[in-house]
Structures are given as structure tokens and as C-alpha cells.
Design an enzyme around this catalytic site. Structure first.
Site, PDB file in Angstrom:
ATOM      1  N   MET A 162      39.284  46.885  53.711  1.00  0.00           N
ATOM      2  CA  MET A 162      38.634  47.850  52.616  1.00  0.00           C
ATOM      3  C   MET A 162      37.043  47.312  52.400  1.00  0.00           C
ATOM      4  SD  MET A 162      40.962  45.410  50.122  1.00  0.00           S
ATOM      5  CE  MET A 162      40.485  45.985  48.589  1.00  0.00           C
ATOM      6  N   THR A 165      32.310  45.737  48.843  1.00  0.00           N
ATOM      7  CA  THR A 165      30.993  45.056  48.435  1.00  0.00           C
ATOM      8  C   THR A 165      29.776  45.151  49.293  1.00  0.00           C
ATOM      9  OG1 THR A 165      32.925  43.374  47.673  1.00  0.00           O
ATOM     10  CG2 THR A 165      30.625  42.685  47.788  1.00  0.00           C
ATOM     11  N   THR A 198      36.497  41.366  54.756  1.00  0.00           N
ATOM     12  CA  THR A 198      37.671  40.690  55.432  1.00  0.00           C
ATOM     13  C   THR A 198      38.494  41.409  56.725  1.00  0.00           C
ATOM     14  OG1 THR A 198      38.426  39.549  53.311  1.00  0.00           O
ATOM     15  CG2 THR A 198      39.878  39.612  55.033  1.00  0.00           C
ATOM     16  N   LYS A 341      53.567 -10.455  40.014  1.00  0.00           N
ATOM     17  CA  LYS A 341      53.177 -10.286  41.145  1.00  0.00           C
ATOM     18  C   LYS A 341      54.170 -10.266  42.318  1.00  0.00           C
ATOM     19  CE  LYS A 341      49.196  -9.708  39.039  1.00  0.00           C
ATOM     20  NZ  LYS A 341      49.143  -8.365  38.519  1.00  0.00           N
ATOM     21  N   GLU A 451      38.551  39.710  45.465  1.00  0.00           N
ATOM     22  CA  GLU A 451      39.561  40.553  44.940  1.00  0.00           C
ATOM     23  C   GLU A 451      39.230  40.788  43.386  1.00  0.00           C
ATOM     24  OE1 GLU A 451      40.676  43.295  45.931  1.00  0.00           O
ATOM     25  OE2 GLU A 451      40.655  42.822  48.113  1.00  0.00           O
ATOM     26  N   THR A 453      36.649  38.394  40.645  1.00  0.00           N
ATOM     27  CA  THR A 453      36.691  36.862  40.089  1.00  0.00           C
ATOM     28  C   THR A 453      37.493  36.560  38.898  1.00  0.00           C
ATOM     29  OG1 THR A 453      34.835  37.451  38.642  1.00  0.00           O
ATOM     30  CG2 THR A 453      34.274  36.781  40.907  1.00  0.00           C
TER      31      THR A 453
HETATM   32  C1  ST9 Z   1      37.473  41.867  48.497  1.00  0.00           C
HETATM   33  C2  ST9 Z   1      38.254  41.441  50.091  1.00  0.00           C
HETATM   34  O1  ST9 Z   1      37.464  40.858  47.796  1.00  0.00           O
HETATM   35  C3  ST9 Z   1      39.368  40.463  49.641  1.00  0.00           C
HETATM   36  C4  ST9 Z   1      40.277  40.442  50.925  1.00  0.00           C
HETATM   37  C5  ST9 Z   1      41.284  40.222  50.582  1.00  0.00           C
HETATM   38  C6  ST9 Z   1      42.430  40.155  51.684  1.00  0.00           C
HETATM   39  C7  ST9 Z   1      42.898  41.647  51.728  1.00  0.00           C
HETATM   40  C8  ST9 Z   1      44.284  41.856  52.502  1.00  0.00           C
HETATM   41  C9  ST9 Z   1      44.533  42.958  52.393  1.00  0.00           C
HETATM   42  C10 ST9 Z   1      45.751  43.348  51.566  1.00  0.00           C
HETATM   43  C11 ST9 Z   1      46.123  44.585  51.377  1.00  0.00           C
HETATM   44  C12 ST9 Z   1      44.865  45.508  51.764  1.00  0.00           C
HETATM   45  C13 ST9 Z   1      44.878  46.587  52.587  1.00  0.00           C
HETATM   46  C14 ST9 Z   1      43.855  47.358  52.953  1.00  0.00           C
HETATM   47  C15 ST9 Z   1      42.978  46.830  54.040  1.00  0.00           C
HETATM   48  C16 ST9 Z   1      42.434  45.447  53.832  1.00  0.00           C
HETATM   49  C17 ST9 Z   1      42.411  44.609  54.778  1.00  0.00           C
HETATM   50  C18 ST9 Z   1      41.540  43.517  54.506  1.00  0.00           C
HETATM   51  N1  ST9 Z   1      43.555  48.866  37.991  1.00  0.00           N
HETATM   52  O2  ST9 Z   1      36.584  50.044  33.928  1.00  0.00           O
HETATM   53  P1  ST9 Z   1      35.638  50.913  34.913  1.00  0.00           P
HETATM   54  C19 ST9 Z   1      39.472  52.300  38.250  1.00  0.00           C
HETATM   55  S1  ST9 Z   1      37.226  43.388  48.291  1.00  0.00           S
HETATM   56  C20 ST9 Z   1      43.394  50.332  38.362  1.00  0.00           C
HETATM   57  O3  ST9 Z   1      34.797  52.004  34.187  1.00  0.00           O
HETATM   58  P2  ST9 Z   1      33.350  49.990  36.208  1.00  0.00           P
HETATM   59  C21 ST9 Z   1      39.786  53.364  37.527  1.00  0.00           C
HETATM   60  O4  ST9 Z   1      39.938  54.699  38.385  1.00  0.00           O
HETATM   61  C22 ST9 Z   1      36.280  43.214  46.729  1.00  0.00           C
HETATM   62  N2  ST9 Z   1      42.254  51.053  38.436  1.00  0.00           N
HETATM   63  O5  ST9 Z   1      35.075  50.127  35.963  1.00  0.00           O
HETATM   64  C23 ST9 Z   1      38.823  53.591  36.472  1.00  0.00           C
HETATM   65  O6  ST9 Z   1      38.667  55.027  36.182  1.00  0.00           O
HETATM   66  P3  ST9 Z   1      39.446  55.203  34.660  1.00  0.00           P
HETATM   67  C24 ST9 Z   1      36.942  43.296  45.573  1.00  0.00           C
HETATM   68  C25 ST9 Z   1      41.083  50.490  37.852  1.00  0.00           C
HETATM   69  O7  ST9 Z   1      32.554  49.370  35.119  1.00  0.00           O
HETATM   70  C26 ST9 Z   1      37.352  53.010  37.432  1.00  0.00           C
HETATM   71  O8  ST9 Z   1      37.862  52.223  38.228  1.00  0.00           O
HETATM   72  N3  ST9 Z   1      35.954  43.669  44.602  1.00  0.00           N
HETATM   73  C27 ST9 Z   1      41.341  49.172  37.343  1.00  0.00           C
HETATM   74  O9  ST9 Z   1      32.824  51.412  36.703  1.00  0.00           O
HETATM   75  C28 ST9 Z   1      36.391  52.845  36.681  1.00  0.00           C
HETATM   76  O10 ST9 Z   1      36.618  51.851  35.895  1.00  0.00           O
HETATM   77  C29 ST9 Z   1      36.469  43.846  43.456  1.00  0.00           C
HETATM   78  O11 ST9 Z   1      37.699  43.451  43.240  1.00  0.00           O
HETATM   79  C30 ST9 Z   1      42.320  48.463  37.632  1.00  0.00           C
HETATM   80  N4  ST9 Z   1      42.470  47.307  36.999  1.00  0.00           N
HETATM   81  O12 ST9 Z   1      33.477  48.820  37.420  1.00  0.00           O
HETATM   82  C31 ST9 Z   1      35.718  44.420  42.282  1.00  0.00           C
HETATM   83  N5  ST9 Z   1      39.930  48.799  37.003  1.00  0.00           N
HETATM   84  O13 ST9 Z   1      39.014  53.978  33.735  1.00  0.00           O
HETATM   85  C32 ST9 Z   1      35.735  43.641  41.124  1.00  0.00           C
HETATM   86  C33 ST9 Z   1      39.040  49.900  37.231  1.00  0.00           C
HETATM   87  O14 ST9 Z   1      39.132  56.620  34.274  1.00  0.00           O
HETATM   88  N6  ST9 Z   1      35.127  44.188  40.051  1.00  0.00           N
HETATM   89  N7  ST9 Z   1      39.861  51.073  37.823  1.00  0.00           N
HETATM   90  O15 ST9 Z   1      41.022  54.938  34.812  1.00  0.00           O
HETATM   91  C34 ST9 Z   1      35.695  44.888  39.081  1.00  0.00           C
HETATM   92  O16 ST9 Z   1      36.927  45.161  39.311  1.00  0.00           O
HETATM   93  C35 ST9 Z   1      35.054  45.658  37.965  1.00  0.00           C
HETATM   94  O17 ST9 Z   1      35.747  45.469  36.793  1.00  0.00           O
HETATM   95  C36 ST9 Z   1      34.784  47.298  38.071  1.00  0.00           C
HETATM   96  C37 ST9 Z   1      33.790  47.795  37.176  1.00  0.00           C
HETATM   97  C38 ST9 Z   1      33.960  47.643  39.692  1.00  0.00           C
HETATM   98  C39 ST9 Z   1      36.012  47.930  38.376  1.00  0.00           C
END
Ligand code: ST9
Length: 612
Positions: A162, A165, A198, A341, A451, A453
Site C-alpha cells: 500500500m 505515505t 512496507t 539473612k 498505520e 499514529t
Molecule cells: C503504513 C504501512 O503505515 C504499514 C504497513 C503495515 C503492514 C501492512 C500489512 C499489510 C496487511 C494487509 C494489507 C494488504 C495490502 C498490501 C499491504 C502490504 C504491506 N475508516 O476524515 P477525512 C476515508 S501505510 C474508513 O476527511 P482527511 C473516508 O473515505 C500509511 N474510511 O480525512 C473519508 O471520506 P468520508 C498509513 C476513512 O482529513 C476520507 O477518508 N497511513 C477513515 O482528508 C476522508 O476522510 C495512515 O494510516 C476511517 N477511519 O485525511 C494515515 N478515515 O468522510 C493516517 C478516513 O466521506 N492518517 N476515511 O467517508 C489518517 O488516517 C488521517 O486521519 C487522514 C486524514 C489521512 C484520513
């Protein structure tokens, strides 16, 4: 003996005694996995994890993958490659693959129970086997072309990543600058640099399917600022024939241009990926629809659950290693004979502070296991209700509410317990590479960071999962907890139950204060919400874990009353003691958090930066 100590008995307790999962097996939509098969798989994966997957844990840490800048390739140590092959050959990962893609539909509660064994034995392994999740999202949102790509990726055991970042877009994904330009043949050229990716590059799989968030340019009406302007592209490492899946032998223009040197999780490659820099990087728009952030969040939700599960898995084996050490380590006299002791030296399990520490680790590891599996129970519920054509909205909302707790609270509590309690039981030996604890501590720290903080989880919990949900899921959950308290069962845990009731009231006061601050709408009140958000995450985590432990204790008390075998009796007594400990030692602290939450003041934000 390997480093990994699992707790199959407690996993089975959660699945079959506490959460009553047995009736799900062999029934729609999980017809393919009957109860005997599920129990067999649990035992098999537990055995495989301890005896096979755990083997390369230490070797792979000491000999991390080697990056060759001249070829931009990564070679993973052969011992870890053998572990990876063992897990793929065992085929249990197919329980997470969509049936449409040749997988088997199993309840998520079973899948996350199995995930604990895998990640406890070798946490980095999971990061290389992302294809079940990636393929599911690609299949669900994809065109016929994308569905074929998902099938090819599963059939050929490709890796998956994915890519969100960027150097200047970490928590703020919406600041991403990677762009996508459409080609006439329907593909897109992607340009940009992604960071902290990753498993971005390695030699374990024939190909890697990168899921890349990029901002489309040159197309009307899409590609605006923020997360909503991002689209999701499928960008393979090697080009291939979409009809046959055969690799063309040509490298796509996406390369690892650096591999980070890290504190832990050393065998998991963390890459800088340059896309479209030296050669065109071509990809397909997932589903031919510009809905990238929502599509990517399906992957993120799975990964956040994975991180919470990994955190619990490491704490559990950390605790069990500490317990084994404590039982054998003779040091000092019994405190009651300290003045003498010449008094006999005793195992450190006789010392009150060691007992406190061990019970704390036991309570958190078993409580976090219940938290992860309780969340998975709601995921089972979503699948059951969807299959029956029923309304899934409440189940989805509760699952959404629990995810930041699993990830944010789970990772923080695990890391702190591992670093301050598990390691400490070993004394100086805990600091040595002779024991696995120091690696556990290093490997676990990342769980609070990637994923999203802890602060991001806290904001997600409050703004999205409570305020935006109008407290529907929270009210449902707290009503269940209050119902448990009111029932007062079992009577022998009445004092602990009442401590839970008080903690719920304290938690509600924190939520009320924060909602009031949001309603005020000015900057100062917004800052107060920001100052209280992680406090709320921890307080809600403590309440839910305290409740789940007490529910477990209730089941244990009933089992003891109806007569249990000698080993089961000890297990159940342990469950009751852990719940009792948590209620008495941890739940009262929620009152202190309430006090602090109500008293937050503006001076923190008003302080001149130079005065820090
Ligand atoms: C990383 C990699 O750290 C780590 C790897 C770990 C290992 C992975 C292992 C793999 C396992 C399986 C994966 C397989 C795939 C391949 C991977 C292989 C490695 N729930 O609030 P808004 C959506 S990666 C659902 O305005 P802002 C929603 O569509 C980096 N949806 O956000 C929403 O629209 P609406 C990790 C959510 O202010 C839209 O976003 N980085 C959720 O624009 C906008 O929402 C991060 O995790 C939610 N909880 O942006 C980023 N939240 O509202 C961290 C939002 O209409 N930062 N949406 O529904 C954030 O999460 C921020 O809060 C932000 C803010 C980016 C969402």
C-alpha cells in the site's frame, strides 16, 4: 525450543466459551469450515507457528535484507525466505482469500485468532503476505480487468503493498503530490516518490502488486486537493499479460531507491519507492472510478486490525517468556522473611512486585486478545447479516468504533507492558540478545506509529466514530456494559463490577466534556478536544478491556461452579484473578483521567514555542 510461546487455551476460551463461535462453523455463509475443521486448523497453525514459523525470527533480525543500489533490488535472508515458503505452502492464508478468488470463506474471528499465532511467531511475515487483503479490495471495486489481475496475483502468490505515505505526506495523506497522467490506451503514467513502504521491494515473490494513491491530472472534475482528490492505481513491479498472467520480463518504472535501517522489524523491508523517474510507471485506475481514499481505507482498516493483533501477539509471548523465566529465577528471600539473612532463596514469582507485574501482563495480554476477537465477532456479524440480506449498519459502526481502540490502545498498552514489565522481570538479562524480549520491544514499538499514529487513532475515534456517528455505536456498547454491571453476576465479583460501573460513568463524563467542547465551535475549545483525545482512547480501551475480562471471569466462575478438570480449574482461576486485578488496579485510574480531562486549560496551546 523456539522463542514463541502461544496461548492456544486462551484463544479457544475466547472463541468457544466467551464469544460462542461454535454455531457459526459449518453454517451459511461459512459452510466450508465446520467446527472440527476449525479446531484442527487452530491446533495446526499454533503448532506450525511455534515449531516452524518462529525459527527464523532471530536470524532475520540479525541479518536484515540487503539492498543493492546498483540494481535497486533487495535480497532477503534465506532463513526467512524458507519461513515465507513454509507459510505459503501451508495454504492457511487462503482462509482470508475471497471464495470468488479460490479462497475459503472463514469467520474473521477464526482468521484473527490464527493471525495471532503467525504474528507472534514471526511478525514481519504477515507484511509480506498482503495479497489476500489487496486482492479482496481489488476484486470488490474492480472492473473485469481488475478482477483478472486480482486472480492472477493470488494464483501466483504475488506480494502486495500500500503506497500512501510521501516525504511530506505522513499522517496528512491528503498532502500527497504523486500524480497520475492518463494514456490513450486507458492506462496511467504515475510519477512521484513514496516513503516508508512496507515490503515495497524483495525477492520473495515473482511480482509485487503496488496499490498506489496518486492525484490524477489532466482530467476534468478529479484530482482536487486533499484526500478526496486521490485515486487508487494498480501498479505492478513487473509488467505482465493481463489475459494470461505471464510476466513480459520487463520491469515497470517503479523501483526501491532506498531501504531504511530501523530499530526493529528488521526483516520487513521499509522502502523509498521512486515511481516513473527513470522509466514510465504504468498502472490501471482501480474500478475506473476516482474513489481512491475510500478504496484504500478498506486496506487500511484491515492493516489497523493487523497491527492491534500483532501488538497483542507480541505482548502475549513476552508475558509467557517472562513467566517462564520468573518461575526458574531464584533470587532473594521471601519478603516475609527478609530480616533473616539465612532464609532460603526463592523463585522470584514469590515476590509481590513480580506477581503484580506478571498479573498486569497477563491481564493486558488476555484482555487485548478478547478486544481483538470481540472486534472480529462484529466482523463475523457483518458477514452473517450481509449474507442474510439484513441491515449491517450497526455492526459496521461498532466495528468502526472498535478499530482505533484495537490499533491505538492495543499498540500503546502492549509496547509499554513489554518495555516496562516483561523486560523488567528478566532484570539485566532482559536487555540481552540471549532472550527474545529486547527484540519484542524493538519490534513492537512500530505498532504505535505505522498505520496511523496513536494521535490519529484518537482523533479518528472521537471525530469520526463518536461525533459523526452521533454516538450510536458508543451508546450501544456502553449500554451492553451497563447491562452487565446491573446484572451483578457473579456475586463474587460484585466489587469489581461496581468498579467497572464507576469507570463507565467517568468515561461518559469525558465524552460529554469533549462533545461540549466541539459544540462550542471556537479554536480554544477545539484545542481542548485535541488535548483530551488520546486520554479518551485510553479510557475507552480500559473500560472495554475491563468489561471483556470480567465477562471472561463470569464464564470462568460458572465453569468452576459446575466442576472443571484440575488444569481447567487453574486456567479459570487465572482468568478470574486477571479480571480482578485489572478492575482493581486499572479501572480506578479512569477517574483520574476524568479529573484531568475536565480540567484541561488553554495554557498548553498559549505557551510561546520558545518557552518549551
Ligand atoms: C503504513 C504501512 O503505515 C504499514 C504497513 C503495515 C503492514 C501492512 C500489512 C499489510 C496487511 C494487509 C494489507 C494488504 C495490502 C498490501 C499491504 C502490504 C504491506 N475508516 O476524515 P477525512 C476515508 S501505510 C474508513 O476527511 P482527511 C473516508 O473515505 C500509511 N474510511 O480525512 C473519508 O471520506 P468520508 C498509513 C476513512 O482529513 C476520507 O477518508 N497511513 C477513515 O482528508 C476522508 O476522510 C495512515 O494510516 C476511517 N477511519 O485525511 C494515515 N478515515 O468522510 C493516517 C478516513 O466521506 N492518517 N476515511 O467517508 C489518517 O488516517 C488521517 O486521519 C487522514 C486524514 C489521512 C484520513
Amino acid at each position: 525450543m523456539g522463542h514463541y510461546k502461544s496461548n492456544l487455551r486462551d484463544v479457544e476460551f475466547n472463541l468457544f466459551e466467551l464469544f460462542d463461535r461454535a454455531p457459526l462453523f459449518g453454517a451459511a455463509p461459512f459452510e466450508e469450515v465446520d467446527l472440527d475443521t476449525a479446531k484442527f486448523i487452530l491446533r495446526e497453525v499454533d503448532r506450525l507457528a511455534r515449531e516452524g514459523l518462529a525459527e527464523s525470527f532471530e536470524e532475520a533480525d540479525r541479518h536484515p535484507p540487503v539492498y543493492d543500489p546498483s540494481t535497486k533490488t533487495v535480497t532477503v535472508t534465506p532463513e526467512f525466505a524458507a519461513t515465507y515458503k513454509t507459510w505459503l505452502d501451508a495454504e492457511w492464508w487462503r482462509l482470508r482469500v475471497l471464495p470468488e478468488l479460490g479462497g475459503t470463506n472463514a469467520p474473521n474471528s477464526l482468521n484473527w485468532a490464527l493471525a495471532e499465532f503467525v504474528m507472534g511467531a514471526n511478525p514481519a511475515l504477515w507484511t509480506y503476505v498482503g495479497i489476500p487483503t489487496a486482492a479482496r479490495v481489488v476484486y470488490r471495486h474492480g472492473t473485469e480487468r481488475d478482477k483478472k489481475i486480482a486472480q492472477i496475483a493470488v494464483d501466483n502468490h504475488w506480494g502486495a503493498t500500500m503506497l500512501l505515505t510521501e516525504p511530506d505526506a505522513g499522517s496528512d495523506v491528503g498532502a500527497a503530490r504523486t500524480r497520475a497522467v492518463p494514456n490513450e490506451d486507458g492506462t496511467w503514467n504515475i510519477h512521484g516518490v513514496k516513503r516508508f513502504i512496507t515490503a515495497g521491494e524483495h525477492d520473495l515473490a515473482d511480482n509485487i502488486l503496488h496499490l498506489v494513491l496518486a492525484r490524477p491530472v489532466g482530467v476534468d472534475g478529479v484530482g482536487g486537493p486533499g484526500t478526496k482528490g486521490l485515486s487508487l492505481f494498480l501498479v505492478p513491479k513487473y509488467n505482465f499479460d493481463v489475459e494470461t498472467g505471464e510476466l513480459t520480463g520487463e520491469h515497470n518504472g517503479i523501483y526501491a531507491t532506498n531501504v531504511e535501517k530501523k530499530m526493529g522489524m528488521n526483516v520487513s523491508t521499509t522502502c523509498e519507492m521512486s515511481i516513473g523517474e527513470d522509466a514510465p510507471a504504468r498502472g490501471w485506475l482501480l474500478g475506473e472510478k476516482h474513489d481512491g481514499i475510500a478504496q484504500m481505507f478498506e486496506v487500511i482498516e484491515d492493516a489497523r486490525m493487523m497491527v492491534g493483533c500483532k501488538a497483542l501477539a507480541t505482548l502475549s509471548t513476552g508475558y509467557l517468556n517472562a513467566l517462564e523465566y520468573a518461575k526458574q529465577r531464584i533470587q532473594g528471600a521471601d519478603l516475609a522473611q527478609a530480616a533473616d539473612k539465612a532464609a532460603p532463596r526463592v523463585a522470584i514469582t514469590r515476590h509481590p512486585d513480580v506477581r503484580r507485574s506478571l498479573l498486569s501482563q497477563k491481564a493486558y495480554s488476555e484482555g487485548l486478545r478478547s478486544l481483538v476477537l470481540y472486534t472480529a465477532v462484529w466482523q463475523d456479524e457483518i458477514a452473517l447479516q450481509a449474507a442474510a440480506g439484513a441491515d449491517t449498519s450497526l455492526a459496521e459502526a461498532v466495528n468502526d468504533l472498535l478499530l482505533p481502540i484495537v490499533k491505538g490502545y492495543g499498540s500503546e498498552r502492549s509496547w509499554v507492558q513489554l518495555g516496562t514489565e516483561s523486560l523488567q522481570v528478566f532484570g539485566g538479562s532482559g536487555y540481552l540478545q540471549e532472550y527474545p524480549i529486547e527484540q519484542y520491544v524493538r519490534d513492537a514499538k512500530i505498532d504505535t506509529v505505522y498505520e496511523g499514529t496513536t494521535a490519529i487513532q484518537a482523533q479518528d475515534l472521537f471525530f469520526r466514530k463518536i461525533v459523526r456517528d452521533r454516538s450510536r455505536a458508543l451508546t450501544h456498547l456502553l449500554d451492553e456494559i451497563k447491562g452487565f454491571v446491573a446484572a451483578g453476576d457473579p456475586a463474587e465479583l460484585a466489587a469489581e463490577s461496581s468498579l467497572l460501573g464507576r469507570a463507565v460513568a467517568d468515561l461518559e463524563a469525558i465524552v460529554e466534556k469533549m462533545i461540549g467542547d466541539v459544540a462550542a465551535g471556537d479554536a480554544a475549545h477545539s484545542y481542548r478536544v485535541g488535548l483530551n483525545a488520546t486520554r479518551l482512547l485510553y479510557a475507552l480501551g480500559d473500560v472495554v478491556v475491563g468489561w471483556l475480562l470480567l465477562r471472561g471471569a463470569q464464564i470462568a466462575a460458572r465453569a468452576l461452579a459446575s466442576g472443571a478438570s484440575e488444569s481447567d480449574a487453574l486456567f479459570y482461576q487465572g482468568k478470574i484473578a486477571a479480571a480482578r486485578f485489572f478492575a482493581r488496579e486499572v479501572l480506578p485510574l479512569v477517574a483520574a483521567q476524568r479529573e484531568a480531562a475536565l480540567g484541561v486549560e488553554d495554557f498548553v496551546m498559549e505557551l510561546d514555542e520558545a518557552a518549551f
